[in-house]
Design an enzyme around this catalytic site. Structure first.
Site, PDB file in Angstrom:
ATOM      1  CG  ASP A   1      -2.165   0.920   0.950  1.00 24.63           C
ATOM      2  OD1 ASP A   1      -2.094   1.788   0.054  1.00 24.63           O
ATOM      3  OD2 ASP A   1      -3.178   0.783   1.668  1.00 24.63           O
TER       4      ASP A   1
HETATM    5  C1  NOJ Z   1      -3.983   3.997  -0.023  1.00 25.49           C
HETATM    6  C2  NOJ Z   1      -5.151   3.051  -0.053  1.00 25.49           C
HETATM    7  O1  NOJ Z   1      -5.188   2.325   1.153  1.00 25.49           O
HETATM    8  C3  NOJ Z   1      -5.104   2.102  -1.240  1.00 25.49           C
HETATM    9  O2  NOJ Z   1      -6.278   1.348  -1.261  1.00 25.49           O
HETATM   10  C4  NOJ Z   1      -4.916   2.865  -2.509  1.00 25.49           C
HETATM   11  O3  NOJ Z   1      -4.921   1.985  -3.614  1.00 25.49           O
HETATM   12  C5  NOJ Z   1      -3.628   3.660  -2.429  1.00 25.49           C
HETATM   13  N1  NOJ Z   1      -3.697   4.586  -1.294  1.00 25.49           N
HETATM   14  C6  NOJ Z   1      -3.348   4.466  -3.684  1.00 25.49           C
HETATM   15  O4  NOJ Z   1      -4.237   5.533  -3.760  1.00 25.49           O
END
Ligand code: NOJ
Length: 809
Positions: A302
């Site tokens: 993430d």
């Molecule tokens: C954080 C989020 O938890 C995730 O789901 C997402 O894909 C990424 N940011 C990118 O925006």
């Protein structure tokens, strides 16, 4: 770059969590609650620590990946050490995540875009229904069509990777801010939804990224608290402490379906799991995912979830997104735990080059498998303009493959699908006096701040007071190109028959008589916001919605309430005699108004079913998120999943708690009956444990072998055509270890029946469906003795039963 913290976290990956408390029993959440994690240094119950599992398994290509894997290996053999490092490290660029092009090898780079209901950073793209809506359809066809259509849009915009779908959070807590991005508070329904959505995305030529692996069940403290300098950790992120059986039977379950569906990538999560960070937890990544489930794709972090270099890599992380230094910031230009550090680590012998090569082979195999090396559309330059994630000065457009038409309209006819999907997912919770469907009423009054136009733009990044709500906030939202509001759709539909009086506001005093006389029907549209990075504070509808209903129902004896909501809402007005109908429409996407009008007027007969339970009180729900700690120890944020398997209906059923509307419930304008539940064994002499077959994507293939074919007759006994969802629940025998929920969903199918018609529906029970995870043998076991199977129209409305005894006592 990552020195002292890397070491610390390497140790943390192996160390048990400290200063944690197993609070015992199931913590209860109040209506407007904070749940403070009490301090205790004793670890009870044998979980809360994460065993070390090394080395990280190499991919083998099993499960249909071999040809693509050979191409990926050939690609890797041509890379320089520096190129290898950048293949595993995100860079600033036009997309939310970017792997740099390598022009000399004809590699155009990889563009990764959010998210689970739309390609978010894009213009002229569709906003589809949210996961919770799609799940409420209980319809594999809807789920597949949605996944495929979204995949088409990602591809047409030049995004190789969709950061979708979501099964973590699963829905442990009613309050979690991101439940709506995922599907249902049940691993079986969510597992099917994941599998079908992933197939949809990948059949359209786009890599799916099931997320967030694993235990990401709350937003509060999902990342560490840093000091003012932004560099030192004051308190680490929450640790989701999950025991082995619960892990397998709940949280890992839908990821197993995802791996079986050949998902290209899996995103590891922000929070800690049993004491070590999700993206450097070797038990989870090397052990469960790559080992037990035979995952052949790559693990992507993430955004900012990486807290170390070599320890994360050795624990199974393959790609650092978006680059940069994890909790220290997400700016890839500031350097990275990966990047140049990977080259250094290989050069000084800390990291074996074979591990780095496996990371890239895993990344490139899906790319070749899905044919992304041939004629894949270029990244739409408008993404680079809209993307606020990276500073424009940090990347050069000419280095990226953005030569095609800019601002491509990729929506096609998806609006029609979205309208249909929204209607199919709408759940009719109450309908008395045949209030619905509407019968060409001559006067309609529309109330509520969810009825009218959005007043704050189409980005959907915060809760705005006035305007309808069709998606939640954060990275899982979408950028609307248009949004059909309930008010405009009602007006359009009613134009020839009715006078429509409008009160699309929040809380007026509605107790004065309407002129010239009371409307035949009062439609009240209410909404509930939820977003990434924060948990819900309460389970009521927002903006005094309950009071709005009360004030309308005081004078209007035919009040129909519609909610557009992230999920669970307490609905106290369901008891009001003047509230004649309630519809839960969740987040249906851009055609919201049309979808609800199709239901209100009966053009579509409702067939949605709740993918969670609606209780009477907020305090009835267990498993609250930990929202605060009173102590300052670095590891003090802990969340003990000591309700174990008892989430949502499993909890309410185990404790005989009355609920307002149970999991799987939803009315129709017709009625259905189920009869003649029969189970035919498909194998003789079934052993309790499966034969140990070589692992395929999804784990031991024997777990997926159908052992019973179960059939039930479904009849439409009412006076309208309509669809329903027969559901199969399994009650395990008494020999199953304690803590087994009284009933668990193990089959469903949506069927459309003309009035008076009858059909037979069949469910396949696979070995995993009738097994529990045995923590001693570390395998799935079918318990000895008699199972009861129940077919029902909800989790508390069983109409037919049958018995099976796969393994004799
Ligand atoms: C954080 C989020 O938890 C995730 O789901 C997402 O894909 C990424 N940011 C990118 O925006």
């Amino acid at each position: 770059m990552a020195s002292s913290r890397t070491l610390l976290l390497a140790l943390a990956a192996l160390a048990p969590a400290t200063n944690a408390q197993n609070f015992g029993g199931s913590g209860r959440a109040a209506d407007d609650f904070t749940y403070v994690q009490p301090l205790n240094t004793t670890i009870l119950g044998g979980y809360g620590h994460s065993p070390a599992v090394y080395p990280s398994p190499n991919m083998t290509g099993t499960g249909g990946w071999k040809d693509a894997m050979a191409k990926a290996q050939e690609f890797v053999s041509q890379l320089t050490p520096e190129e290898k490092a950048w293949m595993v490290t995100g860079a600033a660029g036009p997309c939310v995540g970017n792997i740099k092009p390598i022009p000399r090898l004809g590699f155009n780079g990889i563009c990764l875009q959010d998210g689970p209901l739309s390609i978010r950073v894009a213009d002229y793209a569709s906003v589809f229904s949210a996961g919770v809506s799609a799940a409420a359809s209980w319809d594999r066809k809807v789920l597949y069509e949605r996944g495929f259509a979204m995949g088409e849009e990602f591809k047409a915009k030049g995004a190789q990777v969709a950061l979708s779908p979501v099964c973590g959070p699963l829905g442990r807590s009613a309050y979690s801010g991101r439940n709506w991005e995922g599907f249902a508070a049940d691993p079986y329904l969510t597992g099917v939804a994941m599998e079908v959505t992933i197939k949809g995305h990948q059949d359209a030529g786009v890599q799916a990224t099931p997320k967030h692996f694993i235990g990401n069940e709350q937003e509060t403290q999902r990342n560490p608290t840093l000091d003012e300098s932004g560099t030192n950790v004051i308190q680490e992120a929450i640790s989701a402490n999950i025991d082995d059986r619960t892990m397998h039977e709940l949280y890992l379950w839908p990821f197993a379906n995802s791996v079986r569906a050949n998902a290209a990538s899996i995103m590891c999560s922000y929070q800690r799991l049993n004491g070590s960070y999700g993206c450097e937890n070797s038990k989870a990544l090397n052990g469960l995912l790559k080992g037990e489930l035979g995952f052949q794709g790559y693990v992507m972090s993430d955004w900012g979830a990486v807290h170390s270099g070599v320890p994360s890599i050795e624990s199974g992380l393959d790609m650092n997104m978006p680059g940069g230094l994890g909790a220290y910031g997400m700016d890839p230009t500031l350097g990275s735990y990966f990047g140049g550090n990977v080259t250094t680590a290989v050069n000084n012998g800390t990291l074996q080059e074979s591990r780095l090569d496996d990371m890239i082979v895993r990344i490139m195999t899906p790319y070749y498998h899905l044919g992304q090396d041939k004629d894949f559309p270029t990244t739409d330059a408008s993404s680079g303009v809209l993307n606020t994630f990276f500073k424009k000065k940090d990347w050069k457009p000419e280095e990226w493959n953005m030569t095609g038409e800019s601002s491509r309209d990729v929506r096609g006819n998806h609006g029609d699908l979205i309208r249909k999907h929204g209607a199919e997912a709408t759940v009719l919770l109450k309908n008395v006096n045949k209030a619905l469907p509407l019968k060409a009423p001559k006067s309609i009054a529309v109330f509520g701040n969810d009825a009218g136009d959005i007043t704050e733009g189409f980005l959907n990044q915060k809760s705005y007071e006035y305007g309808t709500l069709a998606a939640g906030g954060g990275s899982g939202t979408g950028r609307f190109t248009y949004l059909i509001t309930p008010l405009e759709a009602v007006k359009a539909r009613a134009r020839k028959d009715a006078v429509v009086e409008q009160h699309p506001d929040r809380l007026e005093q509605h107790d004065r008589p309407l002129e010239p006389h009371s409307p035949e029907v009062c439609l009240v549209f209410l909404k509930t916001w939820a977003e990434e990075a924060t948990d819900r504070k309460h389970l009521s509808v927002d903006y005094d919605g309950e009071e709005v209903v009360a004030s309308v129902a005081k004078f209007c004896n035919n009040t129909v309430v519609v909610t557009h909501s992230s999920g669970i809402n307490l609905l106290p007005f369901a008891d009001h005699p003047n509230v004649t109908a309630i519809l839960a429409a969740h987040y249906p996407g851009q055609e919201s108004g049309n979808s609800i009008v199709d239901i209100l007027y009966g053009d579509v007969n409702p067939s949605g079913k709740l993918p969670y339970t609606i209780a009477f009180n907020g305090t009835d729900y267990n498993a609250p998120p930990t929202t605060a700690v009173n102590t300052t120890g670095i590891d003090d944020w802990q969340s003990w999943f000591d309700e174990k398997l008892e989430i949502d209906y499993r909890y309410f059923d185990a404790h005989n708690i009355s609920v307002r509307y149970e999991f799987g419930f939803g009315l129709s304008y017709t009625t259905f009956e189920l009869a003649e539940l029969k189970a035919e064994a498909l194998a003789q002499d079934i052993p309790a444990a499966p034969a140990a077959e070589p692992v395929q994507p999804g784990g031991n293939p024997a777990l997926w072998a159908p052992l019973y074919n179960v059939t039930v007759e479904v009849s439409n006994t009412g006076d309208a055509d309509g669809a329903t969802v027969p559901q199969l629940y399994v009650h395990f025998p008494d020999s199953t270890p304690a803590g087994t929920p009284p009933q668990q969903l193990r089959g469903f199918d949506k069927v459309l029946l003309k009035k008076g018609d009858k059909t037979t529906v069949s469910f396949e029970l696979m070995r995993r469906d009738i097994s529990y995870w045995d923590i001693v043998s570390q395998g799935w076991v079918i318990p000895a003795g008699e199972f009861t199977l129940s077919a029902g129209l909800s989790s508390r409305d069983f109409r037919a039963t049958a018995k099976i005894t796969p393994v004799k006592a």
